[in-house]
Scaffold this motif. Structure first.
Motif, PDB file in Angstrom:
ATOM      1  N   GLU A  97       0.829  -1.204   0.000  1.00  0.00           N
ATOM      2  CA  GLU A  97       0.000   0.000   0.000  1.00  0.00           C
ATOM      3  C   GLU A  97       0.863   1.255   0.000  1.00  0.00           C
ATOM      4  O   GLU A  97       0.536   2.240  -0.640  1.00  0.00           O
ATOM      5  N   THR A  98       1.986   1.210   0.704  1.00  0.00           N
ATOM      6  CA  THR A  98       2.882   2.360   0.739  1.00  0.00           C
ATOM      7  C   THR A  98       3.465   2.627  -0.642  1.00  0.00           C
ATOM      8  O   THR A  98       3.522   3.772  -1.090  1.00  0.00           O
ATOM      9  N   VAL A  99       3.897   1.585  -1.333  1.00  0.00           N
ATOM     10  CA  VAL A  99       4.450   1.748  -2.678  1.00  0.00           C
ATOM     11  C   VAL A  99       3.384   2.304  -3.614  1.00  0.00           C
ATOM     12  O   VAL A  99       3.653   3.230  -4.390  1.00  0.00           O
ATOM     13  N   LYS A 100       2.170   1.784  -3.543  1.00  0.00           N
ATOM     14  CA  LYS A 100       1.081   2.284  -4.390  1.00  0.00           C
ATOM     15  C   LYS A 100       0.811   3.760  -4.124  1.00  0.00           C
ATOM     16  O   LYS A 100       0.703   4.568  -5.048  1.00  0.00           O
ATOM     17  N   HIS A 101       0.702   4.112  -2.853  1.00  0.00           N
ATOM     18  CA  HIS A 101       0.422   5.494  -2.461  1.00  0.00           C
ATOM     19  C   HIS A 101       1.531   6.429  -2.925  1.00  0.00           C
ATOM     20  O   HIS A 101       1.279   7.490  -3.506  1.00  0.00           O
ATOM     21  N   MET A 102       2.769   6.055  -2.661  1.00  0.00           N
ATOM     22  CA  MET A 102       3.906   6.892  -3.034  1.00  0.00           C
ATOM     23  C   MET A 102       4.034   7.020  -4.549  1.00  0.00           C
ATOM     24  O   MET A 102       4.360   8.097  -5.052  1.00  0.00           O
ATOM     25  N   ALA A 103       3.791   5.954  -5.281  1.00  0.00           N
ATOM     26  CA  ALA A 103       3.878   6.014  -6.737  1.00  0.00           C
ATOM     27  C   ALA A 103       2.856   7.002  -7.295  1.00  0.00           C
ATOM     28  O   ALA A 103       3.167   7.787  -8.191  1.00  0.00           O
ATOM     29  N   LEU A 104       1.665   7.000  -6.746  1.00  0.00           N
ATOM     30  CA  LEU A 104       0.653   7.966  -7.181  1.00  0.00           C
ATOM     31  C   LEU A 104       1.084   9.386  -6.844  1.00  0.00           C
ATOM     32  O   LEU A 104       0.896  10.309  -7.638  1.00  0.00           O
ATOM     33  N   ARG A 105       1.676   9.578  -5.675  1.00  0.00           N
ATOM     34  CA  ARG A 105       2.157  10.909  -5.279  1.00  0.00           C
ATOM     35  C   ARG A 105       3.292  11.391  -6.168  1.00  0.00           C
ATOM     36  O   ARG A 105       3.353  12.549  -6.554  1.00  0.00           O
ATOM     37  N   GLN A 165      12.136  -0.390  -3.722  1.00  0.00           N
ATOM     38  CA  GLN A 165      13.035  -0.014  -2.639  1.00  0.00           C
ATOM     39  C   GLN A 165      13.331   1.476  -2.669  1.00  0.00           C
ATOM     40  O   GLN A 165      13.364   2.137  -1.632  1.00  0.00           O
ATOM     41  N   ALA A 166      13.524   2.029  -3.846  1.00  0.00           N
ATOM     42  CA  ALA A 166      13.780   3.470  -3.975  1.00  0.00           C
ATOM     43  C   ALA A 166      12.579   4.285  -3.498  1.00  0.00           C
ATOM     44  O   ALA A 166      12.731   5.277  -2.773  1.00  0.00           O
ATOM     45  N   ILE A 167      11.389   3.865  -3.879  1.00  0.00           N
ATOM     46  CA  ILE A 167      10.172   4.564  -3.454  1.00  0.00           C
ATOM     47  C   ILE A 167      10.016   4.484  -1.940  1.00  0.00           C
ATOM     48  O   ILE A 167       9.680   5.477  -1.288  1.00  0.00           O
ATOM     49  N   LEU A 168      10.280   3.319  -1.375  1.00  0.00           N
ATOM     50  CA  LEU A 168      10.178   3.171   0.081  1.00  0.00           C
ATOM     51  C   LEU A 168      11.230   4.014   0.807  1.00  0.00           C
ATOM     52  O   LEU A 168      10.965   4.562   1.879  1.00  0.00           O
ATOM     53  N   GLN A 169      12.411   4.167   0.211  1.00  0.00           N
ATOM     54  CA  GLN A 169      13.441   5.010   0.820  1.00  0.00           C
ATOM     55  C   GLN A 169      13.025   6.467   0.792  1.00  0.00           C
ATOM     56  O   GLN A 169      13.234   7.200   1.775  1.00  0.00           O
ATOM     57  N   ILE A 170      12.448   6.926  -0.307  1.00  0.00           N
ATOM     58  CA  ILE A 170      11.942   8.302  -0.377  1.00  0.00           C
ATOM     59  C   ILE A 170      10.883   8.509   0.691  1.00  0.00           C
ATOM     60  O   ILE A 170      10.878   9.520   1.400  1.00  0.00           O
ATOM     61  N   HIS A 171       9.989   7.540   0.833  1.00  0.00           N
ATOM     62  CA  HIS A 171       8.945   7.620   1.861  1.00  0.00           C
ATOM     63  C   HIS A 171       9.566   7.751   3.248  1.00  0.00           C
ATOM     64  O   HIS A 171       9.179   8.609   4.036  1.00  0.00           O
ATOM     65  N   LYS A 172      10.540   6.906   3.540  1.00  0.00           N
ATOM     66  CA  LYS A 172      11.194   6.937   4.854  1.00  0.00           C
ATOM     67  C   LYS A 172      11.919   8.260   5.085  1.00  0.00           C
ATOM     68  O   LYS A 172      11.810   8.857   6.152  1.00  0.00           O
ATOM     69  N   ASP A 173      12.647   8.725   4.093  1.00  0.00           N
ATOM     70  CA  ASP A 173      13.470   9.923   4.250  1.00  0.00           C
ATOM     71  C   ASP A 173      12.674  11.222   4.264  1.00  0.00           C
ATOM     72  O   ASP A 173      13.083  12.185   4.916  1.00  0.00           O
TER      73      ASP A 173
END
Length: 72
Positions: free
Chosen positions: A13-21, A40-48
């Motif tokens: 869900e986090t990857v889906k949400h971030m990709a849309l953003r 992994q890159a999208i999740l790192q952007i989310h974390k950072d």
């Protein structure tokens, strides 16, 4: 080379949400989410950038400007 070729198993869900953003409802969105390294890159952007700020005050666009010098 093996890691770069790993196809992502599924989208969280986090990857889906971030990709849309990040990419909007682009018809070619799948090309940004095909490989595990992309997730992994999208999740790192989310974390950072997303865990400690809200979208309205997001520091990510300014950071991209510093990295690339090309984004308006």
């Amino acid at each position: 080379d093996r890691y770069m070729a790993l196809v992502a198993p599924s989208r969280s869900e986090t990857v889906k949400h971030m990709a849309l953003r990040l990419f909007g409802k682009d018809k070619d969105l799948k090309k940004f989410l095909k490989y595990s390294w992309q997730h992994q890159a999208i999740l790192q952007i989310h974390k950072d950038f997303c865990l400690d700020s809200v979208c309205e005050n997001c520091p990510f666009p300014d950071q991209l400007k510093q990295w690339t010098g090309k984004i308006k």
